[in-house]
Design a protein around this motif. Structure first.
Motif, PDB file in Angstrom:
ATOM      1  N   GLY A   1      19.536  56.075  30.273  1.00  0.00           N
ATOM      2  CA  GLY A   1      19.972  54.968  31.107  1.00  0.00           C
ATOM      3  C   GLY A   1      18.868  53.941  31.262  1.00  0.00           C
ATOM      4  O   GLY A   1      17.894  53.911  30.502  1.00  0.00           O
ATOM      5  N   PHE A   2      19.015  53.082  32.282  1.00  0.00           N
ATOM      6  CA  PHE A   2      18.052  52.015  32.547  1.00  0.00           C
ATOM      7  C   PHE A   2      17.333  52.315  33.864  1.00  0.00           C
ATOM      8  O   PHE A   2      17.974  52.432  34.916  1.00  0.00           O
ATOM      9  N   TYR A   3      16.022  52.445  33.791  1.00  0.00           N
ATOM     10  CA  TYR A   3      15.215  52.858  34.937  1.00  0.00           C
ATOM     11  C   TYR A   3      14.080  51.863  35.175  1.00  0.00           C
ATOM     12  O   TYR A   3      13.695  51.114  34.274  1.00  0.00           O
ATOM     13  N   ALA A   4      13.564  51.853  36.405  1.00  0.00           N
ATOM     14  CA  ALA A   4      12.490  50.933  36.788  1.00  0.00           C
ATOM     15  C   ALA A   4      11.300  51.733  37.310  1.00  0.00           C
ATOM     16  O   ALA A   4      11.466  52.617  38.159  1.00  0.00           O
ATOM     17  N   ILE A   5      10.117  51.420  36.809  1.00  0.00           N
ATOM     18  CA  ILE A   5       8.900  52.155  37.173  1.00  0.00           C
ATOM     19  C   ILE A   5       8.006  51.232  38.002  1.00  0.00           C
ATOM     20  O   ILE A   5       7.412  50.279  37.478  1.00  0.00           O
ATOM     21  N   ALA A   6       7.931  51.502  39.292  1.00  0.00           N
ATOM     22  CA  ALA A   6       7.116  50.719  40.222  1.00  0.00           C
ATOM     23  C   ALA A   6       5.733  51.360  40.349  1.00  0.00           C
ATOM     24  O   ALA A   6       5.543  52.523  39.972  1.00  0.00           O
ATOM     25  N   PRO A   7       4.743  50.601  40.892  1.00  0.00           N
ATOM     26  CA  PRO A   7       3.381  51.165  41.010  1.00  0.00           C
ATOM     27  C   PRO A   7       3.332  52.486  41.754  1.00  0.00           C
ATOM     28  O   PRO A   7       2.543  53.369  41.400  1.00  0.00           O
ATOM     29  N   GLN A   8       4.170  52.676  42.769  1.00  0.00           N
ATOM     30  CA  GLN A   8       4.140  53.922  43.542  1.00  0.00           C
ATOM     31  C   GLN A   8       4.652  55.131  42.749  1.00  0.00           C
ATOM     32  O   GLN A   8       4.517  56.271  43.193  1.00  0.00           O
ATOM     33  N   GLN A   9       5.243  54.875  41.595  1.00  0.00           N
ATOM     34  CA  GLN A   9       5.728  55.985  40.762  1.00  0.00           C
ATOM     35  C   GLN A   9       4.679  56.469  39.758  1.00  0.00           C
ATOM     36  O   GLN A   9       4.924  57.431  39.029  1.00  0.00           O
ATOM     37  N   MET A  10       3.536  55.821  39.740  1.00  0.00           N
ATOM     38  CA  MET A  10       2.444  56.240  38.851  1.00  0.00           C
ATOM     39  C   MET A  10       1.724  57.430  39.476  1.00  0.00           C
ATOM     40  O   MET A  10       1.430  57.437  40.681  1.00  0.00           O
ATOM     41  N   ASN A  11       1.443  58.442  38.676  1.00  0.00           N
ATOM     42  CA  ASN A  11       0.816  59.667  39.194  1.00  0.00           C
ATOM     43  C   ASN A  11      -0.398  60.058  38.350  1.00  0.00           C
ATOM     44  O   ASN A  11      -0.259  60.741  37.331  1.00  0.00           O
ATOM     45  N   PRO A  12      -1.607  59.649  38.801  1.00  0.00           N
ATOM     46  CA  PRO A  12      -2.809  60.029  38.048  1.00  0.00           C
ATOM     47  C   PRO A  12      -3.263  61.451  38.326  1.00  0.00           C
ATOM     48  O   PRO A  12      -4.150  61.963  37.647  1.00  0.00           O
ATOM     49  N   ASN A  13      -2.670  62.100  39.324  1.00  0.00           N
ATOM     50  CA  ASN A  13      -3.067  63.454  39.696  1.00  0.00           C
ATOM     51  C   ASN A  13      -2.143  64.511  39.121  1.00  0.00           C
ATOM     52  O   ASN A  13      -2.095  65.633  39.606  1.00  0.00           O
ATOM     53  N   SER A  14      -1.403  64.165  38.101  1.00  0.00           N
ATOM     54  CA  SER A  14      -0.444  65.087  37.516  1.00  0.00           C
ATOM     55  C   SER A  14      -1.138  66.292  36.902  1.00  0.00           C
ATOM     56  O   SER A  14      -2.247  66.192  36.360  1.00  0.00           O
ATOM     57  N   SER A  15      -0.478  67.427  36.974  1.00  0.00           N
ATOM     58  CA  SER A  15      -0.969  68.614  36.271  1.00  0.00           C
ATOM     59  C   SER A  15      -0.780  68.465  34.768  1.00  0.00           C
ATOM     60  O   SER A  15      -1.289  69.277  33.997  1.00  0.00           O
ATOM     61  N   TYR A  16      -0.017  67.460  34.372  1.00  0.00           N
ATOM     62  CA  TYR A  16       0.223  67.193  32.955  1.00  0.00           C
ATOM     63  C   TYR A  16      -0.514  65.923  32.557  1.00  0.00           C
ATOM     64  O   TYR A  16       0.067  64.983  32.038  1.00  0.00           O
ATOM     65  N   TYR A  17      -1.811  65.925  32.848  1.00  0.00           N
ATOM     66  CA  TYR A  17      -2.748  64.834  32.596  1.00  0.00           C
ATOM     67  C   TYR A  17      -2.439  63.661  33.499  1.00  0.00           C
ATOM     68  O   TYR A  17      -2.823  63.666  34.665  1.00  0.00           O
ATOM     69  N   VAL A  18      -1.731  62.629  33.044  1.00  0.00           N
ATOM     70  CA  VAL A  18      -1.219  61.581  33.918  1.00  0.00           C
ATOM     71  C   VAL A  18       0.273  61.436  33.640  1.00  0.00           C
ATOM     72  O   VAL A  18       0.760  61.862  32.594  1.00  0.00           O
ATOM     73  N   SER A  19       0.986  60.814  34.558  1.00  0.00           N
ATOM     74  CA  SER A  19       2.428  60.689  34.381  1.00  0.00           C
ATOM     75  C   SER A  19       2.950  59.536  35.216  1.00  0.00           C
ATOM     76  O   SER A  19       2.248  58.986  36.069  1.00  0.00           O
ATOM     77  N   PHE A  20       4.201  59.174  34.978  1.00  0.00           N
ATOM     78  CA  PHE A  20       4.903  58.270  35.890  1.00  0.00           C
ATOM     79  C   PHE A  20       6.353  58.732  35.995  1.00  0.00           C
ATOM     80  O   PHE A  20       6.937  59.252  35.048  1.00  0.00           O
ATOM     81  N   ASN A  21       6.892  58.549  37.192  1.00  0.00           N
ATOM     82  CA  ASN A  21       8.255  58.973  37.501  1.00  0.00           C
ATOM     83  C   ASN A  21       9.224  57.919  36.984  1.00  0.00           C
ATOM     84  O   ASN A  21       9.064  56.730  37.248  1.00  0.00           O
ATOM     85  N   MET A  22      10.263  58.337  36.261  1.00  0.00           N
ATOM     86  CA  MET A  22      11.229  57.402  35.700  1.00  0.00           C
ATOM     87  C   MET A  22      12.095  56.737  36.758  1.00  0.00           C
ATOM     88  O   MET A  22      12.671  55.672  36.529  1.00  0.00           O
ATOM     89  N   GLY A  23      12.243  57.374  37.917  1.00  0.00           N
ATOM     90  CA  GLY A  23      13.109  56.826  38.951  1.00  0.00           C
ATOM     91  C   GLY A  23      14.508  57.414  38.938  1.00  0.00           C
ATOM     92  O   GLY A  23      15.442  56.816  39.474  1.00  0.00           O
ATOM     93  N   TYR A  24      14.659  58.582  38.333  1.00  0.00           N
ATOM     94  CA  TYR A  24      15.945  59.284  38.352  1.00  0.00           C
ATOM     95  C   TYR A  24      16.076  60.034  39.679  1.00  0.00           C
ATOM     96  O   TYR A  24      15.105  60.655  40.132  1.00  0.00           O
ATOM     97  N   PRO A  25      17.242  59.999  40.318  1.00  0.00           N
ATOM     98  CA  PRO A  25      18.478  59.308  39.933  1.00  0.00           C
ATOM     99  C   PRO A  25      18.455  57.840  40.351  1.00  0.00           C
ATOM    100  O   PRO A  25      18.028  57.518  41.456  1.00  0.00           O
ATOM    101  N   ASN A  26      18.942  56.968  39.477  1.00  0.00           N
ATOM    102  CA  ASN A  26      19.052  55.555  39.821  1.00  0.00           C
ATOM    103  C   ASN A  26      20.432  55.294  40.433  1.00  0.00           C
ATOM    104  O   ASN A  26      21.188  56.233  40.718  1.00  0.00           O
ATOM    105  N   ALA A  27      20.789  54.039  40.610  1.00  0.00           N
ATOM    106  CA  ALA A  27      22.067  53.713  41.257  1.00  0.00           C
ATOM    107  C   ALA A  27      23.250  54.236  40.442  1.00  0.00           C
ATOM    108  O   ALA A  27      24.249  54.708  41.014  1.00  0.00           O
ATOM    109  N   TYR A  28      23.161  54.169  39.113  1.00  0.00           N
ATOM    110  CA  TYR A  28      24.239  54.672  38.266  1.00  0.00           C
ATOM    111  C   TYR A  28      24.386  56.183  38.440  1.00  0.00           C
ATOM    112  O   TYR A  28      25.495  56.702  38.591  1.00  0.00           O
ATOM    113  N   ASP A  29      23.259  56.895  38.389  1.00  0.00           N
ATOM    114  CA  ASP A  29      23.293  58.354  38.525  1.00  0.00           C
ATOM    115  C   ASP A  29      23.868  58.758  39.873  1.00  0.00           C
ATOM    116  O   ASP A  29      24.675  59.695  39.973  1.00  0.00           O
TER     117      ASP A  29
END
Length: 473
Positions: free
Chosen positions: A104-132
């Motif tokens: 689908g179509f997702y939006a990644i805002a600054p607050q979704q960035m995760n430098p403390n991830s156990s999987y090196y670094v990551s960012f949250n896709m924003g699921y579930p979005n309005a469609y989901d």
């Protein structure tokens, strides 16, 4: 009063700065630099680190693209990354624990960035979005991260996610409020659409293609909304050009179908990875897919390596979308899929109905008689084919009647007798006949009819149950 207001604004600003500082305290991974080679590539393409970015991902091809908006306002492809791992099947994520990576179509805002991830670094896709949410879908913490291990995410190597993270961070630092991620099951080509035309998800995928068409025609980010349970994309002055592209694609799909392009459905053991990583995995093991640096992700290994050893199964569909054959492909590549379909076993021809047995012929001259056994075929009158005849053996006297005659002699007789040599029935009741020396009329009831066994063709579903990571990715 003005002094108090200024003081309040200053306090809020300091508080926000403190929160930001606290958020990244000790997270030096947040400041991963963009590689020098990528800076050189941006320079060659007339781009810079501050320009907005856009992400596109494709499951079937196992690729993730980074696009950058140039000075003319149009996006251009910066780099394509081979994907190290995605899990589940082609199709949208529906519920928590189904191992499906979102589409689908997702939006990644600054607050979704995760430098403390156990999987090196990551960012949250924003699921579930309005469609989901409109479709009641569940799940959380669906990420793009490192470690080459997936339980519903898009997983890259640590080096790859570090570079992607840095590109997104710099665009956000320069003012981009949200980075759009367009997640597709495959590249929206006429060939893919023709092959998957009978897949249960085809209506959803055609809806995604509307947004994809807008981007490919205008090279601009589509504005996305949800109405009536569908994605809705802006049209504007580009509406006519987008409609023209859609019509051209539909014409090409129809042409491919007319030329015999098979309708298929791909069934993965559990997701896939790019061919380059699959080759490295088979040659050098999982350690070859992640870097060994101080910031490397925890040693989680490649998820479900056994599911990557071979390509997906290809379900060949009939005109009604039912599976008529299933074969294993070497990979998800179109050529490998086509080769597997070509090698698929042909459909079994319909079996002809069994021929009716010839009626029993009269016994030869003399006192001998034919020994007969009644046989019933579903939907047919009782027949009495000759199994063995004795032309020279005298008939046993009454007290030594054949076993079948003695067994049937206990049955009552209904209606009139029939000729034994024709195997006829009296009324609607089938008749079993034997031919002793003296003709005897005997009726026997039909044995119970056996229900014909029905064969069904079911696809094995990909195994589930792998515990998904929920708080650290």
């Amino acid at each position: 009063m003005a002094i108090k207001q200024l003081a309040l604004v200053a306090f809020v600003a300091l508080s926000l700065a403190a929160c930001e500082e606290e958020r990244y305290r000790g997270a030096s991974r947040h400041w991963i630099p963009i590689p020098s080679a990528t800076y050189a590539l941006m320079s060659e393409k007339g781009m810079n680190k501050d320009q907005p970015v856009l992400i596109r991902s494709y499951k079937k091809e196992s690729e993730l693209e980074i696009w950058k908006r140039k000075a003319d306002g149009q996006y251009a492809l910066l780099k394509t990354f081979p994907m190290c791992r995605w899990s589940g099947q082609l199709g949208p994520k529906v519920r928590e624990g189904d191992r499906m990576a979102p589409e689908g179509f997702y939006a990644i805002a600054p607050q979704q960035m995760n430098p403390n991830s156990s999987y090196y670094v990551s960012f949250n896709m924003g699921y579930p979005n309005a469609y989901d949410r409109a479709h009641g879908r569940t799940g959380a913490h669906l990420m793009v991260h490192g470690a080459c291990s997936s339980a519903g995410c898009y997983s890259m190597t640590d080096d790859q996610i570090g570079e992607i993270y840095a590109l997104v961070r710099e665009a956000q630092n320069a003012g981009q409020k949200a980075v759009q991620m367009q997640a597709f099951p495959f590249r929206m080509t006429a060939k893919n659409l023709a092959q998957h035309r009978l897949d249960p998800n085809i209506a959803f995928w055609k809806n995604l293609k509307e947004g994809s068409d807008y981007f490919e025609v205008t090279k601009d980010e589509p504005a996305v909304a949800v109405a009536g349970g569908r994605y809705v994309f802006n049209g504007g002055s580009a509406l006519a050009a987008v409609a023209e592209k859609r019509q051209q694609d539909e014409t090409e799909v129809a042409s491919l179908v007319a030329k015999g392009t098979p309708a298929i459905r791909l069934v993965y053991d559990d997701g896939d990875q790019h061919a380059s990583f699959k080759q490295a995995l088979m040659s050098n093991g999982a350690a070859a897919l992640n870097r060994s640096a101080a910031w490397a992700s925890k040693d989680v290994g490649v998820s479900r390596e056994e599911a990557l050893a071979v390509g997906p199964r290809v379900a060949v569909l009939d005109a009604n979308g039912r599976t008529k054959a299933t074969v294993r492909a070497a990979s998800a590549d179109n050529d490998a899929v086509l080769a597997a379909v070509t090698a698929a076993p042909a459909e079994e021809p319909a079996k002809p109905a069994p021929a009716k047995a010839e009626p029993a012929k009269p016994a030869a001259s003399g006192p001998a008689a034919a020994t007969q056994v009644a046989r019933v075929s579903p939907g047919q009158a009782l027949q009495a084919p000759v199994l063995a005849s004795a032309t020279s053996t005298p008939v046993a006297p009454a007290e030594e009647k054949p076993f079948l005659q003695r067994a049937l002699s206990f049955m009552p007789v209904f209606g009139s007798s029939t000729s034994a040599d024709q195997g006829m029935t009296t009324g609607s009741t089938p008749v079993a006949s034997a031919s002793p020396a003296a003709p005897t009329s005997i009726l026997a009831p039909l044995p119970p009819r056996r229900a014909s066994s029905l064969r069904t063709s079911n696809l094995d579903q990909a195994t589930a149950g792998y515990a998904s990571q929920t708080t650290t990715r």
